[in-house]
Motif scaffolding. Sequence first.
Motif, PDB file in Angstrom:
ATOM      1  N   ALA A 192       0.832  -1.205   0.000  1.00 34.96           N
ATOM      2  CA  ALA A 192       0.000   0.000   0.000  1.00 34.96           C
ATOM      3  C   ALA A 192       0.867   1.256   0.000  1.00 34.96           C
ATOM      4  N   ALA A 193       1.960   1.227   0.768  1.00 31.83           N
ATOM      5  CA  ALA A 193       2.863   2.374   0.805  1.00 31.83           C
ATOM      6  C   ALA A 193       3.456   2.646  -0.570  1.00 31.83           C
ATOM      7  N   ALA A 194       3.802   1.575  -1.286  1.00 27.30           N
ATOM      8  CA  ALA A 194       4.332   1.755  -2.639  1.00 27.30           C
ATOM      9  C   ALA A 194       3.297   2.414  -3.542  1.00 27.30           C
ATOM     10  N   CYS A 195       2.047   2.024  -3.384  1.00 27.48           N
ATOM     11  CA  CYS A 195       0.982   2.614  -4.199  1.00 27.48           C
ATOM     12  C   CYS A 195       0.722   4.066  -3.808  1.00 27.48           C
ATOM     13  N   LEU A 196       0.808   4.364  -2.509  1.00 26.76           N
ATOM     14  CA  LEU A 196       0.558   5.734  -2.051  1.00 26.76           C
ATOM     15  C   LEU A 196       1.605   6.708  -2.580  1.00 26.76           C
ATOM     16  N   ALA A 197       2.796   6.196  -2.890  1.00 20.99           N
ATOM     17  CA  ALA A 197       3.838   7.064  -3.433  1.00 20.99           C
ATOM     18  C   ALA A 197       3.473   7.594  -4.814  1.00 20.99           C
ATOM     19  N   ASP A 198       2.483   6.956  -5.452  1.00 21.61           N
ATOM     20  CA  ASP A 198       2.013   7.414  -6.754  1.00 21.61           C
ATOM     21  C   ASP A 198       0.932   8.470  -6.528  1.00 21.61           C
ATOM     22  N   PRO A 199       1.173   9.739  -6.849  1.00 25.92           N
ATOM     23  CA  PRO A 199       0.200  10.805  -6.561  1.00 25.92           C
ATOM     24  C   PRO A 199      -1.110  10.659  -7.314  1.00 25.92           C
ATOM     25  N   SER A 200      -1.128   9.845  -8.363  1.00 25.85           N
ATOM     26  CA  SER A 200      -2.362   9.687  -9.134  1.00 25.85           C
ATOM     27  C   SER A 200      -3.353   8.741  -8.466  1.00 25.85           C
ATOM     28  N   LYS A 201      -2.920   8.032  -7.422  1.00 28.15           N
ATOM     29  CA  LYS A 201      -3.785   7.041  -6.773  1.00 28.15           C
ATOM     30  C   LYS A 201      -4.493   7.658  -5.580  1.00 28.15           C
ATOM     31  N   THR A 202      -5.754   7.347  -5.456  1.00 34.35           N
ATOM     32  CA  THR A 202      -6.521   7.796  -4.292  1.00 34.35           C
ATOM     33  C   THR A 202      -6.388   6.790  -3.159  1.00 34.35           C
ATOM     34  N   SER A 203      -6.662   7.230  -1.945  1.00 34.14           N
ATOM     35  CA  SER A 203      -6.630   6.312  -0.803  1.00 34.14           C
ATOM     36  C   SER A 203      -7.648   5.196  -0.979  1.00 34.14           C
ATOM     37  N   GLU A 204      -8.796   5.518  -1.599  1.00 34.94           N
ATOM     38  CA  GLU A 204      -9.829   4.505  -1.814  1.00 34.94           C
ATOM     39  C   GLU A 204      -9.331   3.397  -2.734  1.00 34.94           C
ATOM     40  N   SER A 205      -8.672   3.779  -3.844  1.00 26.35           N
ATOM     41  CA  SER A 205      -8.196   2.766  -4.782  1.00 26.35           C
ATOM     42  C   SER A 205      -7.079   1.933  -4.170  1.00 26.35           C
ATOM     43  N   VAL A 206      -6.221   2.565  -3.388  1.00 28.70           N
ATOM     44  CA  VAL A 206      -5.152   1.818  -2.723  1.00 28.70           C
ATOM     45  C   VAL A 206      -5.746   0.865  -1.706  1.00 28.70           C
ATOM     46  N   ALA A 207      -6.717   1.333  -0.924  1.00 32.93           N
ATOM     47  CA  ALA A 207      -7.351   0.474   0.086  1.00 32.93           C
ATOM     48  C   ALA A 207      -7.932  -0.763  -0.566  1.00 32.93           C
ATOM     49  N   TYR A 208      -8.667  -0.568  -1.654  1.00 34.75           N
ATOM     50  CA  TYR A 208      -9.296  -1.709  -2.319  1.00 34.75           C
ATOM     51  C   TYR A 208      -8.256  -2.655  -2.901  1.00 34.75           C
ATOM     52  N   SER A 209      -7.168  -2.110  -3.441  1.00 39.05           N
ATOM     53  CA  SER A 209      -6.166  -2.949  -4.098  1.00 39.05           C
ATOM     54  C   SER A 209      -5.475  -3.897  -3.131  1.00 39.05           C
ATOM     55  N   VAL A 210      -5.437  -3.547  -1.841  1.00 36.55           N
ATOM     56  CA  VAL A 210      -4.783  -4.429  -0.867  1.00 36.55           C
ATOM     57  C   VAL A 210      -5.793  -5.107   0.046  1.00 36.55           C
ATOM     58  N   GLY A 211      -7.079  -5.071  -0.335  1.00 37.90           N
ATOM     59  CA  GLY A 211      -8.044  -5.917   0.350  1.00 37.90           C
ATOM     60  C   GLY A 211      -8.899  -5.275   1.411  1.00 37.90           C
ATOM     61  N   TYR A 212      -8.845  -3.945   1.559  1.00 39.35           N
ATOM     62  CA  TYR A 212      -9.707  -3.297   2.542  1.00 39.35           C
ATOM     63  C   TYR A 212     -10.990  -2.820   1.865  1.00 39.35           C
ATOM     64  N   ALA A 213     -12.110  -2.985   2.579  1.00 35.14           N
ATOM     65  CA  ALA A 213     -13.406  -2.637   2.005  1.00 35.14           C
ATOM     66  C   ALA A 213     -13.595  -1.135   1.887  1.00 35.14           C
ATOM     67  N   THR A 214     -12.995  -0.372   2.789  1.00 38.11           N
ATOM     68  CA  THR A 214     -13.164   1.086   2.771  1.00 38.11           C
ATOM     69  C   THR A 214     -11.830   1.762   3.030  1.00 38.11           C
ATOM     70  N   ALA A 215     -11.744   3.031   2.617  1.00 37.55           N
ATOM     71  CA  ALA A 215     -10.540   3.815   2.887  1.00 37.55           C
ATOM     72  C   ALA A 215     -10.365   4.025   4.384  1.00 37.55           C
ATOM     73  N   GLY A 216     -11.479   4.137   5.118  1.00 35.27           N
ATOM     74  CA  GLY A 216     -11.392   4.314   6.572  1.00 35.27           C
ATOM     75  C   GLY A 216     -10.774   3.126   7.261  1.00 35.27           C
ATOM     76  N   ALA A 217     -11.188   1.918   6.854  1.00 33.54           N
ATOM     77  CA  ALA A 217     -10.616   0.709   7.451  1.00 33.54           C
ATOM     78  C   ALA A 217      -9.120   0.612   7.162  1.00 33.54           C
ATOM     79  N   PHE A 218      -8.744   0.945   5.924  1.00 32.23           N
ATOM     80  CA  PHE A 218      -7.326   0.933   5.561  1.00 32.23           C
ATOM     81  C   PHE A 218      -6.548   1.963   6.367  1.00 32.23           C
ATOM     82  N   SER A 219      -7.106   3.155   6.494  1.00 33.34           N
ATOM     83  CA  SER A 219      -6.432   4.222   7.233  1.00 33.34           C
ATOM     84  C   SER A 219      -6.209   3.827   8.689  1.00 33.34           C
ATOM     85  N   ARG A 220      -7.243   3.204   9.300  1.00 36.24           N
ATOM     86  CA  ARG A 220      -7.097   2.785  10.696  1.00 36.24           C
ATOM     87  C   ARG A 220      -6.018   1.723  10.837  1.00 36.24           C
ATOM     88  N   ALA A 221      -5.970   0.786   9.889  1.00 42.42           N
ATOM     89  CA  ALA A 221      -4.961  -0.273   9.960  1.00 42.42           C
ATOM     90  C   ALA A 221      -3.555   0.302   9.833  1.00 42.42           C
TER      91      ALA A 221
END
Length: 759
Positions: A192-221
């Motif tokens: 996820a950190a590697a994906c976040l380094a790409d400014p074109s990616k949103t937190s929502e798309s990164v969260a989903y790509s690594v298996g989290y249902a929501t950006a909030g759940a990913f952020s908390r993790a």
Amino acid sequence: MGVIALLQPDARISAQVAETLTAASHQVLPCQSWEAVRTLLENEAIDTVVADADFPNPGAAVRSLRATRARSAVGLVVWTEEDTAERYFDLGEAGVDGVLGPRSRPSTIRSRVANAIAETRGRRIRAMLPESWPDKAAEALHWAVAHGDRRGSVQGLASAMGMSPSALQALLREEGLPTPNRLLLWGRLVLAAACLADPSKTSESVAYSVGYATAGAFSRAMKTQTGFSPGQLRIPDAMRVVLRKLIERHLNGGEAGTTFTSIPSSLGGTLLLAIALTAGGCAAGPGVDRGAVEEILRAPPMDQLHAGVLAIDAATGRTLYAHNERRRFIPASNQKVLVTATALSLLGPDYRFETTVRALGEQSGDVLDGDLVIEPSGDPSWSDRYWADGKEVLAALADSVRAAGIRTVTGGIRIDATAWDSTTIGPTWEFEDLRYGYGATGSVLAMDEGEVEVILRAGDRPGLPVDVAWSVGGPDYVRARIETVHSDSTRRVRASYLPESRRLILEGRIPAGGVDTLSVAQRDPMGVVVRELSNAFVSAGIEVSGDWTIQWDAESVPRGCPQAIRPRCSAPIATLRSPPLSELVAGVLEPSQNWMTEQLVRTLGALYGERGSWSEGTDVMTRYLVDSLGVAETDISARDGSGLSAYNLVTPRAVVRILRAMADGPYSAEFRSAMAEPGEEDSTLEERLEDLDGRVFAKTGTISNVNSLSGYLVGPNGHDVIFSILTNASGLPASRVRPVIDDILRALADSPRSTRQND
């Protein structure tokens, strides 16, 4: 997705590959020579090289591939016109991550490149590790990062390592390294950190790509595990920063049963150097004022009941307080922790129940000459918790059949219930519980959480009839023998079920002018659904000529459709899907919903056992907790899922072990957020522990003489404490025991304050 260097001497090849990769959101940088590729690798953050394996000739291409692999961790995918085994072997020896042939489809191109990018990130993480990390451990983390896009599992990791899960766990423990579950979590967060380094990616798309249902759940993790929010990781070196923080947290105490001093000196020293490169030091773990807890346990009413308490530091596994942690207790609704942990782990948070309708016959125009077959799966979401009510779900299913063009069914409707047994009563439940909503049970097709809502309106004066209305079941489903009595009288209504007539009987009295609402168990859940679904078909304008039948046994399936209508008779004409399992688990844990839990248990039996029954489901659950999470077999005796049975037994150490495994696993954020929290509306902690708001995520439990509370506590220093408090044989109302349990948790939460006062 990634930055791709495309070696494109052949215009035909380059056009096809470039178009496919650009459509998949990759950034494609064209090169005309291997020299240009090398220049890009020196000056750009390239994820993968896609090259013609025959340029300038096969021998020179293989040499260039080997040289690239020796110098860089970049992924390598090649295109070859030679569709021969020998050619593929040569390219494999050159270290390529994927080979494309002359008949490769766009989906294959996308898949090969995506795998190569994943391998690139795995290799880069491996290169960041200290040299003293054992090869097996480095290989495991490499695999975890490469498969962090929701494909990773402990079984897959162990298989890739050529080991069993238990052998891998033992190896990592011996080396003082993270558990397999924690390595998988590391892999997801690093990816996820590697994906976040790409400014074109949103937190929502990164969260989903690594298996989290929501950006909030990913952020908390991410915040819980590293201290960083996703926004803080919008930096080029995010992978390295996250890895160092994960290592730092690990070395702050080690894994369960591992102290800092037990870590091999060479490994520990090198990792400490890595930690020194990050900002700040490590705070001390939580402490516990044991005397405060002991004082509560020695005072009334705890001094006369059986109690077990275990609290550990979540990061290190160090025991903070233990009392009777090895003894078995009736857990009440803490049993739901076992069920939901198993369901999330085996099915994943994105799993959805499906109810499918198929045609057994030929359709001509709007007429189906044959039967409709309904294939349910035990969906527990058909209620006002997720819809307006259960009837809305049935209307949606009927409307889907109409949308398929069917207005007339010359045959009947067959409910394929063969995956579950027909039992509707928990085998060890008390008879008195069966009349109430909390004792409702379901079936493979059920609605409204197994309950009937009954509204009683008394007359204006004694002797007048009482008006009775109910939510489901037809005009003759409820028979009321209730009288209106004087306004200062007490209300008394008792429900019973007549199995021979499948009717609910209500008897009692209601004070004049009073209105009351009851929730009564349906007791015939399948019959209720069949009646209401038949009404939904009529409302949708669908005429069914034949009967509605329920097929419980495979032998009752019609000819020409063997094996209980599996393999299926036709393509689906309608499919209804539930919300994701993560939402269903929250619907279980926050309000402590019994009926939904039993649906999950029987689903586990249907999917992983012989049939959807209580015995099969609890056996699947027990085997998973023992074999995969390492719970002692003698620590669990399960008879149901909800905890309504007084025959369930579990130890505090088993509950804590399960909670910690979930905290270390890939679905930790989903599991934690599904727990009840102080002040949370409609949760079992809505009016408890308000002084610990934001610090407690827990599961309550209450049946006669049993009270329990287990979950996660954020200590005053920010460290997590995992705890289980089980009490039995109180002989007291729950209102007397719950406050004392809460006081124990307060002692665990606030004890560091006492230490500071002593200083």
